[in-house]
Design a protein around this motif. Structure first.
Motif, PDB file in Angstrom:
ATOM      1  N   VAL A 135     -46.118  34.183  17.633  1.00  0.00           N
ATOM      2  CA  VAL A 135     -45.285  35.362  17.917  1.00  0.00           C
ATOM      3  C   VAL A 135     -45.909  36.170  19.052  1.00  0.00           C
ATOM      4  O   VAL A 135     -45.216  36.634  19.968  1.00  0.00           O
ATOM      5  N   LYS A 136     -47.233  36.333  19.013  1.00  0.00           N
ATOM      6  CA  LYS A 136     -47.920  37.065  20.086  1.00  0.00           C
ATOM      7  C   LYS A 136     -47.697  36.390  21.437  1.00  0.00           C
ATOM      8  O   LYS A 136     -47.575  37.060  22.465  1.00  0.00           O
ATOM      9  N   GLN A 183     -44.465  37.640  23.016  1.00  0.00           N
ATOM     10  CA  GLN A 183     -44.128  39.032  22.733  1.00  0.00           C
ATOM     11  C   GLN A 183     -43.351  39.687  23.862  1.00  0.00           C
ATOM     12  O   GLN A 183     -42.686  40.711  23.656  1.00  0.00           O
ATOM     13  N   HIS A 184     -43.403  39.100  25.070  1.00  0.00           N
ATOM     14  CA  HIS A 184     -42.604  39.670  26.163  1.00  0.00           C
ATOM     15  C   HIS A 184     -41.108  39.650  25.856  1.00  0.00           C
ATOM     16  O   HIS A 184     -40.334  40.388  26.466  1.00  0.00           O
ATOM     17  N   PHE A 196     -39.789  40.883  23.434  1.00  0.00           N
ATOM     18  CA  PHE A 196     -39.435  42.151  22.794  1.00  0.00           C
ATOM     19  C   PHE A 196     -39.158  43.259  23.812  1.00  0.00           C
ATOM     20  O   PHE A 196     -38.725  44.343  23.419  1.00  0.00           O
ATOM     21  N   CYS A 255     -35.108  44.276  16.073  1.00  0.00           N
ATOM     22  CA  CYS A 255     -35.714  43.008  15.678  1.00  0.00           C
ATOM     23  C   CYS A 255     -35.236  42.714  14.265  1.00  0.00           C
ATOM     24  O   CYS A 255     -35.396  43.545  13.356  1.00  0.00           O
ATOM     25  N   GLU A 295     -46.769  40.648  11.834  1.00  0.00           N
ATOM     26  CA  GLU A 295     -47.134  40.682  13.244  1.00  0.00           C
ATOM     27  C   GLU A 295     -45.917  40.963  14.118  1.00  0.00           C
ATOM     28  O   GLU A 295     -45.976  41.755  15.068  1.00  0.00           O
ATOM     29  N   ALA A 296     -44.804  40.326  13.786  1.00  0.00           N
ATOM     30  CA  ALA A 296     -43.571  40.543  14.549  1.00  0.00           C
ATOM     31  C   ALA A 296     -43.105  41.990  14.420  1.00  0.00           C
ATOM     32  O   ALA A 296     -42.665  42.610  15.396  1.00  0.00           O
ATOM     33  N   ILE A 320     -45.343  44.181  16.649  1.00  0.00           N
ATOM     34  CA  ILE A 320     -45.036  44.005  18.073  1.00  0.00           C
ATOM     35  C   ILE A 320     -43.714  44.670  18.421  1.00  0.00           C
ATOM     36  O   ILE A 320     -43.572  45.322  19.461  1.00  0.00           O
ATOM     37  N   SER A 321     -42.741  44.519  17.536  1.00  0.00           N
ATOM     38  CA  SER A 321     -41.440  45.134  17.755  1.00  0.00           C
ATOM     39  C   SER A 321     -41.565  46.642  17.916  1.00  0.00           C
ATOM     40  O   SER A 321     -40.985  47.247  18.831  1.00  0.00           O
ATOM     41  N   LYS A 325     -44.231  48.253  18.809  1.00  0.00           N
ATOM     42  CA  LYS A 325     -44.970  48.488  20.051  1.00  0.00           C
ATOM     43  C   LYS A 325     -44.018  48.587  21.242  1.00  0.00           C
ATOM     44  O   LYS A 325     -44.238  49.371  22.174  1.00  0.00           O
ATOM     45  N   TYR A 326     -42.936  47.800  21.221  1.00  0.00           N
ATOM     46  CA  TYR A 326     -41.977  47.791  22.326  1.00  0.00           C
ATOM     47  C   TYR A 326     -40.798  48.740  22.083  1.00  0.00           C
ATOM     48  O   TYR A 326     -39.836  48.733  22.845  1.00  0.00           O
TER      49      TYR A 326
END
Length: 650
Positions: free
Chosen positions: A458-459, A462-463, A465, A471, A484-485, A488-489, A491-492
């Motif tokens: 997933v990392k 991550q772009h 996202f 998500c 983790e997803a 990251i979601s 984070k964006y």
């Protein structure tokens, strides 16, 4: 004997003179470059006839150093890629009645000197010379002493040279990206390349003219693997490349990292001689006018040879530059509508219509069987794509025949494969779906490769996202990967919708990162067994920190709980044929219409119609409704529902 030969030649000169309507002495002066006082019209007419009849005055002028040979030389630094430029030179030379000798210095100054010696021995009329280096200037006097005219190309400061206007092309590459609203752009260059230097100069000027700052640290060089890190970490949205081969290599490298051009990154490039032979990928570019440049310099050299003056003080060749296509350019993702990222299972679904569900010790008859793509991740991605959203799927499949079927099906539905990983060891996941006559379904699942989707994978993408509005998380894959997803979601800046399929409990951290929870009635009961009513179950999730809870109730519609609202919504009036994908259709429609600016309650109502369409059809992916069909039906049934309200979520 000598006298007879001389007489034959004099007669030949006489014939040329008669054809041109001039004296024999005039012909002699012209072919021996002593025609300073003869009009240009006469000189041109005589030379045309001389070349047409291939006349060479062997006896009379064989020892005269200024005698014309109608031979031109082309001395290149290297002929590895002369391509279309030579074609232009040859065409112009042939049209003017000249022959061409080609010399290759192979980037070696000593080889270059040997070729210059040969040119002098053959007494060529003129030469197109691309010097190996600035030291080559020391050899120019050999050509001058022999009266050989020279047109330099790409010769540097010490030699006034003809050159293609790469600076202008670099400017236009940058301007194209700026026209598409890019401001974080950079150059992909080749080290020790004069072309790259000129392209970069034009690129920088364009940025300056458009008041866009440029970071020197962002310059990319072909062959330097660190440039990928710069692209991935520095927010670059557009790249201009001086060389087409470098663009192709970058395209391939980005593809392995699950970057899509032009969705994630725009790429423009100069195109060399024949990029049209490469059907894929189609990179937007300006074709370098090598052929026309070849004609231009050859005509300039011939003009020098015949007129003994320079044809033009402007040595820079320019053309009407245009882009071959715009397939690899798009506006930056943050200017586009919010997209949807789905993370979950991807399966090959085998659906069986039966009279009753399988039971121990009892044989049931299968009435019909179909094979489709399924899994909550795949279903929700396709559902969003059919409703007009830019949708991306992150998941894992095997490396088997089933995976090929899945990839082909998703591609037809407009789902990119950039977030889909292949597992070398486990097969593609499978779901065996049994559907009774009333539309109710029972599902057994073999997780396969779904169970191996890791947080690291997933990392790695991550772009995807970037510019995501939502998500969509479904828990048929490992929980650490879901967590983790979800991180990251956030984070964006996206919101997370969680479908807690096959969970006995939800980790506290997942509550923390989720915005909307959508269990069905059975899932809600399993997650909070002490709460008997739907209202109590929703209250339990709400107090766990879930801001919005929607419990789907099948034919009973759904129940919504927020800080402001607690209410039931009825189901849309559709006959139930296959309930398998109803929840996925609901979730993808909910996210899609929230992104479009509809309120939460409007989006829920619209989502119930999308779910209704899905359960009224056999299958899942094939049963998901498209935007036009859905809105046409709502427009007839409940037209006020499609009027957006001002206090929408986006």
């Amino acid at each position: 004997m000598i006298q007879n030969t001389r007489q034959d030649e004099l007669m030949t000169i006489k014939e040329i003179a008669q054809l041109a309507g001039v004296s024999i002495s005039t012909v002699s002066k012209i072919v021996n470059n002593k025609a300073q006082n003869i009009s240009p019209e006469t000189r041109e007419r005589v030379l045309r006839i001389v070349k047409e009849y291939n006349y060479t005055p062997y006896g009379m002028v064989k020892n005269t150093s200024n005698a014309k040979t109608f031979l031109l030389g082309v001395l290149l630094r290297t002929t590895r890629q002369p391509g279309m430029m030579l074609g232009g030179i040859l065409q112009a030379a042939q049209e003017k009645g000249y022959h061409v000798l080609l010399f290759d210095s192979d980037n070696n100054i000593h080889t270059e000197l040997r070729h210059i010696t040969a040119v002098c021995q053959k007494k060529l009329d003129g030469i197109i010379w691309e010097p190996v280096s600035h030291e080559s200037a020391q050899y120019a006097h050999y050509l001058e002493e022999q009266g050989i005219f020279v047109c330099y190309i790409n010769g540097g400061i010490t030699m006034p040279s003809y050159r293609i206007d790469f600076k202008k092309m670099g400017y236009l590459l940058a301007q194209k990206l700026i026209d598409y609203k890019h401001s974080r752009i950079t150059c992909l260059l080749t080290k020790n390349s004069r072309r790259s230097d000129s392209v970069f100069s034009g690129f920088r000027k364009c940025l300056y003219d458009n008041n866009i700052p440029f970071d020197e640290n962002l310059i990319l060089y072909s062959g330097d693997m660190s440039h990928l890190r710069k692209v991935m970490t520095c927010g670059v949205t557009g790249i201009a490349s001086s060389h087409f081969t470098a663009s192709l290599r970058l395209y391939e490298q980005l593809d392995t990292l699950h970057y899509d051009i032009p969705s994630d990154l725009s790429l423009v490039s100069l195109e060399d001689d024949s990029p049209e032979s490469i059907s894929f990928p189609r990179i937007s570019g300006i074709k370098i006018p090598y052929f026309d440049f070849g004609r231009f310099i050859c005509e300039a050299l011939i003009h020098k040879c015949e007129e003994e003056i320079a044809s033009s003080s402007n040595l820079t060749f320019t053309a009407d530059y245009s882009f071959s296509n715009e397939d690899s350019i798009n506006i930056p993702s943050f200017f586009r509508s919010k997209k949807i990222v789905t993370i979950g299972s991807i399966n090959k679904d085998m659906t069986f219509n039966v009279d009753g569900f399988p039971q121990a010790g009892k044989t049931i008859r299968i009435l019909n069987a179909t094979t489709t793509v399924g899994g909550k991740g795949a279903n929700q991605a396709v559902g969003a794509a059919k409703l007009g959203r830019e949708a991306f799927l992150i998941g894992q499949i095997g490396n088997d025949v089933d995976s090929t079927f899945i990839m082909e099906t998703l591609a037809r539905e407009g789902i990119s494969n950039r977030g889909i990983h292949r597992d070398k060891y486990l097969p593609t996941g499978k779901a065996f779906i049994f559907i009774e006559n009333n539309g109710e379904s029972a599902i057994t699942v073999m997780s396969g490769a779904n169970a191996n989707l890791s947080p690291e994978e997933v990392k790695a993408c991550q772009h995807l996202f970037e510019n995501a509005g939502f998500c969509l998380l479904s828990t048929e894959i490992p929980l650490p990967t879901i967590l983790e997803a979800a991180k990251i979601s956030k984070k964006y800046g996206a919101q997370n919708i969680l479908k807690p399929a096959a969970l006995k409990e939800i980790p506290e951290m997942l509550f923390q990162y989720s915005d909307i929870l959508i269990p069905n009635q059975k899932e809600a009961a399993a997650l909070c067994p002490k709460c008997k009513s739907v209202e109590d179950q929703a209250e339990y999730f709400f107090h766990k920190g879930m801001e919005t809870v929607i419990i789907t109730l099948g034919e009973g519609g759904c129940y919504l709980k927020t800080a402001q609202t607690s209410k039931y919504f009825p189901a849309a009036d559709f006959a139930s044929i296959d309930t398998t994908g109803g929840a996925d259709a609901f979730i993808s429609a909910l996210a899609s219409y929230l992104i479009e600016g509809y309120t939460l309650e409007q989006s829920i109502r619209i989502a119930t119609y999308a779910a209704g369409f899905c359960i009224s059809r056999q299958g899942t992916v094939s049963a998901l409704v498209d935007k036009n069909t859905l809105e046409t039906h709502i427009g007839q049934s409940e037209p006020e529902l499609l009027i957006r309200k001002a206090h929408a979520m986006f």
